[in-house]
Write an enzyme that holds these catalytic residues in place. Structure first.
Site, PDB file in Angstrom:
ATOM      1  N   CYS A   2      34.016  78.998  16.604  1.00  0.00           N
ATOM      2  CA  CYS A   2      33.005  77.976  16.364  1.00  0.00           C
ATOM      3  C   CYS A   2      33.207  77.452  14.944  1.00  0.00           C
ATOM      4  O   CYS A   2      33.927  78.053  14.150  1.00  0.00           O
ATOM      5  CB  CYS A   2      31.610  78.570  16.484  1.00  0.00           C
ATOM      6  SG  CYS A   2      31.323  79.325  18.091  1.00  0.00           S
ATOM      7  N   ARG A  27      37.493  73.426  16.355  1.00  0.00           N
ATOM      8  CA  ARG A  27      37.247  74.866  16.479  1.00  0.00           C
ATOM      9  C   ARG A  27      36.440  75.216  17.724  1.00  0.00           C
ATOM     10  O   ARG A  27      36.349  76.380  18.120  1.00  0.00           O
ATOM     11  CB  ARG A  27      36.492  75.381  15.255  1.00  0.00           C
ATOM     12  CG  ARG A  27      37.215  75.175  13.958  1.00  0.00           C
ATOM     13  CD  ARG A  27      36.383  75.669  12.811  1.00  0.00           C
ATOM     14  NE  ARG A  27      36.325  77.111  12.795  1.00  0.00           N
ATOM     15  CZ  ARG A  27      37.193  77.880  12.173  1.00  0.00           C
ATOM     16  NH1 ARG A  27      38.177  77.339  11.510  1.00  0.00           N
ATOM     17  NH2 ARG A  27      37.083  79.184  12.202  1.00  0.00           N
ATOM     18  N   TRP A  75      32.165  77.098  20.542  1.00  0.00           N
ATOM     19  CA  TRP A  75      33.069  77.499  21.626  1.00  0.00           C
ATOM     20  C   TRP A  75      32.423  78.724  22.239  1.00  0.00           C
ATOM     21  O   TRP A  75      32.353  79.787  21.629  1.00  0.00           O
ATOM     22  CB  TRP A  75      34.453  77.828  21.078  1.00  0.00           C
ATOM     23  CG  TRP A  75      35.471  78.072  22.137  1.00  0.00           C
ATOM     24  CD1 TRP A  75      36.225  77.129  22.790  1.00  0.00           C
ATOM     25  CD2 TRP A  75      35.869  79.340  22.681  1.00  0.00           C
ATOM     26  NE1 TRP A  75      37.046  77.735  23.699  1.00  0.00           N
ATOM     27  CE2 TRP A  75      36.852  79.091  23.661  1.00  0.00           C
ATOM     28  CE3 TRP A  75      35.478  80.647  22.443  1.00  0.00           C
ATOM     29  CZ2 TRP A  75      37.460  80.100  24.390  1.00  0.00           C
ATOM     30  CZ3 TRP A  75      36.072  81.666  23.165  1.00  0.00           C
ATOM     31  CH2 TRP A  75      37.062  81.385  24.135  1.00  0.00           C
ATOM     32  N   ASN A  99      29.492  81.940  13.496  1.00  0.00           N
ATOM     33  CA  ASN A  99      30.860  81.873  14.014  1.00  0.00           C
ATOM     34  C   ASN A  99      31.363  83.297  14.151  1.00  0.00           C
ATOM     35  O   ASN A  99      31.316  84.056  13.186  1.00  0.00           O
ATOM     36  CB  ASN A  99      31.752  81.088  13.053  1.00  0.00           C
ATOM     37  CG  ASN A  99      33.222  81.195  13.428  1.00  0.00           C
ATOM     38  OD1 ASN A  99      33.564  81.355  14.604  1.00  0.00           O
ATOM     39  ND2 ASN A  99      34.098  81.109  12.440  1.00  0.00           N
ATOM     40  N   GLY A 100      31.824  83.662  15.335  1.00  0.00           N
ATOM     41  CA  GLY A 100      32.354  85.006  15.530  1.00  0.00           C
ATOM     42  C   GLY A 100      31.693  85.694  16.700  1.00  0.00           C
ATOM     43  O   GLY A 100      31.214  85.026  17.631  1.00  0.00           O
ATOM     44  N   GLU A 481      57.583  77.257  24.845  1.00  0.00           N
ATOM     45  CA  GLU A 481      56.657  76.408  24.097  1.00  0.00           C
ATOM     46  C   GLU A 481      56.460  75.065  24.807  1.00  0.00           C
ATOM     47  O   GLU A 481      55.344  74.549  24.874  1.00  0.00           O
ATOM     48  CB  GLU A 481      57.181  76.206  22.664  1.00  0.00           C
ATOM     49  CG  GLU A 481      56.360  75.291  21.794  1.00  0.00           C
ATOM     50  CD  GLU A 481      54.892  75.680  21.661  1.00  0.00           C
ATOM     51  OE1 GLU A 481      54.508  76.770  22.099  1.00  0.00           O
ATOM     52  OE2 GLU A 481      54.134  74.843  21.157  1.00  0.00           O
ATOM     53  N   LYS A 485      52.807  73.741  25.920  1.00  0.00           N
ATOM     54  CA  LYS A 485      52.311  72.462  25.402  1.00  0.00           C
ATOM     55  C   LYS A 485      51.854  71.579  26.546  1.00  0.00           C
ATOM     56  O   LYS A 485      50.786  70.988  26.525  1.00  0.00           O
ATOM     57  CB  LYS A 485      53.441  71.785  24.616  1.00  0.00           C
ATOM     58  CG  LYS A 485      53.068  70.920  23.499  1.00  0.00           C
ATOM     59  CD  LYS A 485      52.643  71.613  22.232  1.00  0.00           C
ATOM     60  CE  LYS A 485      51.952  72.898  22.406  1.00  0.00           C
ATOM     61  NZ  LYS A 485      51.580  73.688  21.323  1.00  0.00           N
ATOM     62  N   GLU A 488      48.642  73.050  28.468  1.00  0.00           N
ATOM     63  CA  GLU A 488      47.350  73.130  27.783  1.00  0.00           C
ATOM     64  C   GLU A 488      46.680  71.779  27.625  1.00  0.00           C
ATOM     65  O   GLU A 488      45.448  71.706  27.554  1.00  0.00           O
ATOM     66  CB  GLU A 488      47.459  73.842  26.433  1.00  0.00           C
ATOM     67  CG  GLU A 488      48.164  73.081  25.343  1.00  0.00           C
ATOM     68  CD  GLU A 488      48.204  73.832  24.011  1.00  0.00           C
ATOM     69  OE1 GLU A 488      47.211  74.466  23.645  1.00  0.00           O
ATOM     70  OE2 GLU A 488      49.251  73.768  23.342  1.00  0.00           O
ATOM     71  N   HIS A 504      65.453  85.187  41.462  1.00  0.00           N
ATOM     72  CA  HIS A 504      64.868  86.492  41.762  1.00  0.00           C
ATOM     73  C   HIS A 504      63.417  86.374  42.204  1.00  0.00           C
ATOM     74  O   HIS A 504      62.652  87.328  42.079  1.00  0.00           O
ATOM     75  CB  HIS A 504      65.037  87.423  40.553  1.00  0.00           C
ATOM     76  CG  HIS A 504      66.473  87.627  40.201  1.00  0.00           C
ATOM     77  ND1 HIS A 504      67.299  88.458  40.920  1.00  0.00           N
ATOM     78  CD2 HIS A 504      67.253  87.033  39.261  1.00  0.00           C
ATOM     79  CE1 HIS A 504      68.520  88.401  40.417  1.00  0.00           C
ATOM     80  NE2 HIS A 504      68.518  87.534  39.417  1.00  0.00           N
ATOM     81  N   LYS A 603      40.794  75.715  18.406  1.00  0.00           N
ATOM     82  CA  LYS A 603      41.973  75.783  17.545  1.00  0.00           C
ATOM     83  C   LYS A 603      42.218  77.185  17.004  1.00  0.00           C
ATOM     84  O   LYS A 603      43.350  77.643  16.918  1.00  0.00           O
ATOM     85  CB  LYS A 603      41.780  74.812  16.377  1.00  0.00           C
ATOM     86  CG  LYS A 603      42.947  74.743  15.427  1.00  0.00           C
ATOM     87  CD  LYS A 603      44.095  73.992  16.046  1.00  0.00           C
ATOM     88  CE  LYS A 603      45.296  73.917  15.148  1.00  0.00           C
ATOM     89  NZ  LYS A 603      46.501  73.572  15.928  1.00  0.00           N
TER      90      LYS A 603
HETATM   91  O1  M6R Z   1      46.375  80.169  14.432  1.00  0.00           O
HETATM   92  P1  M6R Z   1      47.409  80.881  15.245  1.00  0.00           P
HETATM   93  O2  M6R Z   1      48.767  80.348  15.041  1.00  0.00           O
HETATM   94  O3  M6R Z   1      47.368  82.374  15.053  1.00  0.00           O
HETATM   95  O4  M6R Z   1      47.011  80.609  16.740  1.00  0.00           O
HETATM   96  C1  M6R Z   1      47.690  81.222  17.795  1.00  0.00           C
HETATM   97  C2  M6R Z   1      47.466  80.471  19.088  1.00  0.00           C
HETATM   98  O5  M6R Z   1      46.111  80.485  19.413  1.00  0.00           O
HETATM   99  C3  M6R Z   1      47.958  79.038  18.985  1.00  0.00           C
HETATM  100  O6  M6R Z   1      49.295  79.011  18.618  1.00  0.00           O
HETATM  101  C4  M6R Z   1      47.779  78.303  20.328  1.00  0.00           C
HETATM  102  O7  M6R Z   1      48.557  78.884  21.317  1.00  0.00           O
HETATM  103  C5  M6R Z   1      48.151  76.841  20.117  1.00  0.00           C
HETATM  104  N1  M6R Z   1      47.054  76.127  19.577  1.00  0.00           N
HETATM  105  C6  M6R Z   1      48.597  76.178  21.351  1.00  0.00           C
HETATM  106  O8  M6R Z   1      49.061  74.902  21.071  1.00  0.00           O
END
Ligand code: M6R
Length: 608
Positions: A2, A27, A75, A99-100, A481, A485, A488, A504, A603
């Site tokens: 959050c 966030r 969030w 937050n948390g 990756e 990308k 998501e 397999h 994020k």
């Molecule tokens: O802040 P971080 O790099 O530790 O975050 C890790 C993942 O949550 C982050 O890389 C996430 O997978 C990406 N936002 C996806 O694009």
């Protein structure tokens, strides 16, 4: 997860809170709310949905008017997104944003119920904290906050207002990040620096257990024991523009275009006379020479950067590298030896699972190295050594430029370790470094070369229910990756597979028209990858092949070809990443999705 903000000063508090929350919406964005002192009374406005929904609601129902208050963008963890579960939450005399996560909230709730506090409105852990503060409040806010801190388990940062302390905001940090901004005659709290850049670049970093009191435009601090603390004022080196869209329709595409600069800014200070030099990060050839095994631990995109790191370090430095997902590593009782190095990669530096790995490393004799983007973040501060990536603020939830600079650091490390261990000679090291220095220019060229093609091919992807990304070696690491990308932000199911592993089991998924994106930049493995591409093509797949400008691909293998500039094979991931990012971006745009704030995501993942 959050975002929390707070303000005390002469400006219209509601406007400041909304403006700051706009910068923190990455966030969390399933509900938002504010609490502002209006004529000495706390007025709350909150709403399920985006910040814009809250703004619309206030336009209709009236906005709180005052000069001190707190705000939140959520969030959801405990309780679905709803008006009732939105923050702020209140007890009779206390209102908070949080937050948390409070791990023991159920016990605390029971304690309150046993003590005849039964007026819970929401399903949140936060409301329990508000009620607990209220329960212990006897007119001394600091004593009350300290009392409650003893009771709470978990990671949290709180913004607090007490009904009988008008025009005053209290803030406390335990794990979850919180900064305190200091302007001229005004003060702020925020979960992250970009939230306050419009007003000030000067801020204090709240440490674990510290409490801040914002009053009359200035701030005082005390620690967990109530002792006054003198803190050092920091100045952000990010400006407001770097946290704005700057004419681009989305942060994601802006951040893709910022990659050349980000790479340049990250590598330049770590190269001296054509050779890698990581001494400013506390890393010397002596430190690296004796390393036995390397563990790279991270989450999501950062973990994928680690996968590329593994291939490159193993290839060049002949040192064994294990890559782990942080949430697995921390619980799998890993065998970490005395001369091992644990590298934690994190853009935010606050990811809960990645952070927890540092505690694990501390129990061993191994060294920890953080590769982090956000300065002063928890992971950066807790690790033995830090390499900061200089990507600037990354706002889009889908990581692009942070990944790119994480790759750049993986290369620098690989070169330095390989050279320190005598696995490559000076000439080879210089050539590799020169190749890396050339990357910013090549990324620029790549964007220009592939953007139209990616835009066009994305129109073919939008109707897919599911797709595959395949590759071998570094291309496989990269395709992980690419797949993340795409899924998501486009919400199209996607998996990445080692091309040789398809037969397999997974190839049974391939049917007429299923998109298969093959990354084929590794010439040494090209023939084998092309065979795998033909296998899926023969089963009806629509194949999209990403390869360099000179590679000859049989006409019958690829429906679409995306050609990127050719550079040395080991560095190809830094180029081939670009079309994967653009394919994901344009597919999401063409589907009408919220590119920068994909559903269910946030994020920074500060809870397990
Ligand atoms: O802040 P971080 O790099 O530790 O975050 C890790 C993942 O949550 C982050 O890389 C996430 O997978 C990406 N936002 C996806 O694009």
């Amino acid at each position: 997860m959050c975002g929390i903000v707070g303000y005390v000063g002469p400006r219209d508090c509601t406007d400041v809170l909304i403006s700051a929350l706009t910068k923190l919406e990455y966030r969390g964005y399933d509900s938002a709310g504010i609490a502002v002192f209006e004529n000495g009374k706390i007025e709350v406005a909150k709403s399920k949905g985006r910040l814009t929904d809250l703004v619309k609601k206030m336009e209709k129902e009236g906005k709180p008017n005052g000069h001190a208050g707190i705000g939140h963008t959520r969030w959801a963890t405990h309780g679905e997104p709803s008006d009732i579960n939105s923050h702020p939450h209140s007890g009779r005399r206390v209102t908070i944003v949080h937050n948390g996560i409070i791990e023991n909230y159920k016990e605390l709730k029971q304690f309150l119920i046993d003590n005849e506090r039964t007026e819970f409105l929401s399903d949140t852990d936060t409301e329990v904290v508000a009620q607990l503060l209220d329960f212990y409040y006897e007119g001394n806010p600091i004593r009350c906050i300290r009392r409650v801190l003893h009771e709470l388990r978990g990671s949290f940062a709180l913004g607090i207002v007490f009904a009988d302390r008008p025009e005053t905001v209290y803030a406390v940090r335990c794990e979850s990040p919180l900064i305190v901004g200091q302007g001229k005659g005004e003060a702020f709290i925020a979960s992250d620096v970009p939230a306050i850049l419009k007003y000030t670049k000067d801020y204090y970093l709240l440490e674990y257990g510290e409490i801040a009191v914002l009053k009359n435009g200035s701030v005082t601090f005390c620690d967990f024991h109530g002792r006054m603390v003198e803190k050092v004022l920091k100045t952000a080196d990010w400006d407001e523009d770097s946290a704005e869209k700057g004419g681009y329709p989305h942060y994601m595409i802006k951040e893709i275009h910022e990659q050349p600069t980000a790479v340049k800014t990250t590598i330049t200070p770590r190269i001296e006379n054509g050779m890698p030099n990581l001494s400013e990060c506390g890393i010397t050839p002596e430190t690296l020479r004796d390393i036995n095994n390397i563990f790279i631990v991270a989450c999501g995109t950062a973990m994928h950067a680690g996968m590329v790191g593994k291939y490159v370090i193993e290839k060049l430095a002949r040192t064994s590298v294990t890559v782990d997902i942080a949430s697995e590593f921390r619980y799998r009782d890993p065998l970490i030896g005395e001369n091992d190095l644990v590298i934690i990669i994190s853009q935010s530096g606050e990811t809960a699972d990645s952070k927890a790995v540092l505690n694990l490393v501390r129990e061993t004799k191994a060294k920890s190295l953080a590769v982090v983007n956000v300065k002063g973040s928890s992971i950066a501060r807790d690790a033995d050594m830090v390499i900061y990536t200089h990507a600037g603020p990354e706002i889009a939830v889908a990581s692009t430029k942070a990944y790119m600079v994480q790759l750049a650091v993986m290369y620098l490390l690989a070169f330095e370790i390989a050279y320190a261990k005598g696995k490559i000679d000076e000439k080879e090291c210089r050539e590799l470094i020169a190749g890396l220095q050339n990357i910013p220019e090549v990324i620029d060229k790549t964007i220009d070369a592939v953007v139209d093609e990616c835009q066009y091919i994305s129109t073919k992807l939008i109707t897919a229910d599911s797709l595959l990304y395949i590759g071998r070696g570094l291309d496989y690491a990269l395709s992980m990756e690419g797949s993340l990308k795409l899924k998501e932000i486009s919400y199209i199911h996607s998996e990445s597979y080692a091309a040789g592993e398809l037969k397999h089991g997974t190839i049974s998924l391939v049917e007429d028209g299923m998109p298969v994106i093959a990354v084929a930049t590794q010439n040494t493995l090209l023939e084998k990858t092309v065979s795998n591409i033909k296998e899926v093509k023969a089963r009806g797949a629509m194949t999209i092949v990403i390869c360099d400008e000179y590679t000859e691909i049989d006409e019958d293998a690829a429906d679409y070809l995306i050609r990127v500039p050719k550079i040395s094979e080991v560095l190809m991931p830094m180029v081939a990443t670009v079309p994967m990012q653009l394919l994901a971006y344009y597919t999401a745009v063409n589907k009408g999705n919220d590119v920068d704030k994909p559903r269910n995501l946030a994020k920074s993942v500060t809870v397990e």
